[in-house]
Design an enzyme around this catalytic site. Structure first.
Site, short mmCIF file in Angstrom:
data_model
loop_
_atom_site.label_atom_id
_atom_site.label_comp_id
_atom_site.label_asym_id
_atom_site.label_seq_id
_atom_site.Cartn_x
_atom_site.Cartn_y
_atom_site.Cartn_z
N GLY A 1 -15.34 11.05 11.53
CA GLY A 1 -16.77 11.12 11.88
C GLY A 1 -17.12 10.49 13.21
O GLY A 1 -18.23 9.98 13.37
N GLY B 1 -12.66 15.34 16.08
CA GLY B 1 -12.14 16.54 15.43
C GLY B 1 -11.41 16.29 14.13
O GLY B 1 -10.61 17.13 13.71
N SER B 2 -11.70 15.16 13.44
CA SER B 2 -10.98 14.92 12.18
C SER B 2 -11.28 16.04 11.18
O SER B 2 -10.39 16.51 10.47
CB SER B 2 -11.33 13.56 11.59
OG SER B 2 -12.66 13.54 11.17
N SER B 3 -12.52 16.51 11.16
CA SER B 3 -12.88 17.56 10.21
C SER B 3 -12.20 18.88 10.58
O SER B 3 -11.62 19.56 9.71
CB SER B 3 -14.41 17.67 10.18
OG SER B 3 -14.80 18.93 9.80
N ASP C 1 -13.66 23.54 18.25
CA ASP C 1 -12.81 22.45 17.77
C ASP C 1 -11.61 22.99 16.98
O ASP C 1 -10.46 22.60 17.23
CB ASP C 1 -13.62 21.48 16.87
CG ASP C 1 -14.71 20.76 17.65
OD1 ASP C 1 -14.95 21.15 18.82
OD2 ASP C 1 -15.32 19.83 17.11
N PRO D 1 -9.72 8.72 13.46
CA PRO D 1 -10.87 8.10 12.80
C PRO D 1 -11.88 9.18 12.39
O PRO D 1 -12.06 10.17 13.11
CB PRO D 1 -11.47 7.17 13.86
CG PRO D 1 -10.64 7.29 15.08
CD PRO D 1 -9.54 8.27 14.85
N ALA E 1 -9.44 19.31 12.44
CA ALA E 1 -7.98 19.19 12.27
C ALA E 1 -7.64 19.28 10.78
O ALA E 1 -6.63 19.90 10.41
CB ALA E 1 -7.49 17.87 12.86
C1 MEV Z 1 -18.69 19.06 18.36
O1 MEV Z 1 -17.38 18.52 18.53
C2 MEV Z 1 -19.01 19.96 19.51
C3 MEV Z 1 -20.39 20.62 19.48
O2 MEV Z 1 -20.49 21.40 20.67
C4 MEV Z 1 -20.55 21.52 18.28
C5 MEV Z 1 -19.63 22.74 18.30
O3 MEV Z 1 -19.20 23.19 19.35
O4 MEV Z 1 -19.36 23.26 17.20
C6 MEV Z 1 -21.49 19.59 19.50
#
Ligand code: MEV
Length: 312
Positions: free
Chosen positions: A100, A104-106, A148, A98, A108
């Site tokens: 947003g 981690g969709s962005s 990520d 899903p 990945a």
């Molecule tokens: C986002 O998935 C995780 C954060 O720690 C930002 C990041 O590490 O880039 C909020």
């Protein structure tokens, strides 16, 4: 020729936000994937098909893309320019993750797109693909820690610290993960900016919480190494959630879901940026998941993905 690559989504088990300021995080890939397929064309345009529909971008115009597709267009343009390709590209993005919600969709997508597009031109190592993916992600999220994209590339459970080599955590705890979608919209960029404001306003307090988070991460590593019980991991998650609350990334809706989920699991916390998005819970026994069936949440079960980036 078609070039296809797929990368898993992720959860942050421990350490989101603090990782942006140099604290270690424990991050895991999950068994939901983004797959990107690319091919060369003779037209001077980049055509992208994704959950956002079909979009095309002229290669010769100045590309200032104001859409979530910006990292893909950036990668396409970079490779076309670097390898002097006279035509364009068609890029298809399919996702089981899903969009947003902090899974981690962005990242990945950046990893799978970096691999799929670059493989049309040359053979790149996983490290090169990771660097390309992070560069692409920075076009929409300048402050990313890189955690990520790293776990989406290499899979498994990793210990991540900015500007350091990541370390694989060899443990394979039998984590029954429940991922609950709060359906409350959030933007990672906005929440990360809120934390920066909190940190600048409460310098000493933020330092103190970072120290406590660092100590917590060391206990998590010991627990995972010793194949510690899921109930210990759940307890550590509850503690991590308290620190996330203190820096202002939780809210009433998320707190209510977490409290309720804690009543049937070993522990729960926000995963990713917070403000909305997803909550993760861990349970000891798969059958305790049936206790979720009478909840009104949108949830699914997940496992750790140990494959990371795959190219076809
Ligand atoms: C986002 O998935 C995780 C954060 O720690 C930002 C990041 O590490 O880039 C909020």
């Amino acid at each position: 020729m078609k070039s296809k690559a797929s990368a898993p989504g992720k959860i942050i088990l421990f350490g989101e936000h603090f990782v942006v300021y140099g604290v270690k995080a424990i991050v895991a890939a999950i068994n939901k994937r983004v797959t990107v397929t690319s091919s060369k064309t003779n037209e001077r345009q980049i055509l992208v098909n994704s959950v956002f529909g079909e979009d095309s971008f002229s290669i010769d115009a100045d590309i200032d893309v104001k859409s979530p597709l910006k990292p893909i267009v950036f990668l396409a343009k970079k490779m076309i320019d670097e390898f002097g390709h006279n035509g364009g590209l068609v890029i298809d993005v399919e996702s089981e993750i899903p969009v947003g919600v902090g899974l981690g969709s962005s990242s990945a997508t950046c990893v799978a797109a970096a691999a799929s597009i670059s493989n049309l031109f040359a053979k790149f190592s996983k490290e090169d693909i990771l660097n390309l993916a992070i560069e692409a992600e920075r076009t929409i999220f300048a402050d990313t820690s890189g955690a990520d994209c790293t776990v989406c590339t290499f899979g498994g459970i990793i210990e991540y610290q900015k500007e350091r080599e990541f370390e694989r955590i060899k443990a394979n705890p039998r984590l029954n993960l429940v991922i609950i979608n709060s359906h409350k919209a959030h933007s990672t960029n906005t929440v990360v900016n809120h934390v920066r404001v909190f940190k600048d306003k409460h310098v000493k307090e933020f330092e103190k919480i970072c120290k406590m988070e660092s100590e917590l991460i060391e206990r998590v590593k010991e627990t995972l190494k010793e194949d510690g019980s899921i109930s210990s991991i759940g307890g550590l998650m509850k503690e991590n959630q308290r620190y996330l609350k203190e820096i202002g990334v939780s809210n009433k809706e998320l707190d209510d879901i977490i409290e309720d989920a804690n009543s049937v699991t070993c522990g729960s916390k926000i995963t990713g940026a917070g403000g909305g998005g997803c909550i993760i819970s861990v349970t000891e026994f798969e059958d305790s998941l049936s206790k979720f069936s009478d909840k009104s949440y949108d949830y699914f079960l997940a496992k750790i993905d140990f494959d990371g980036l795959i190219t076809f």
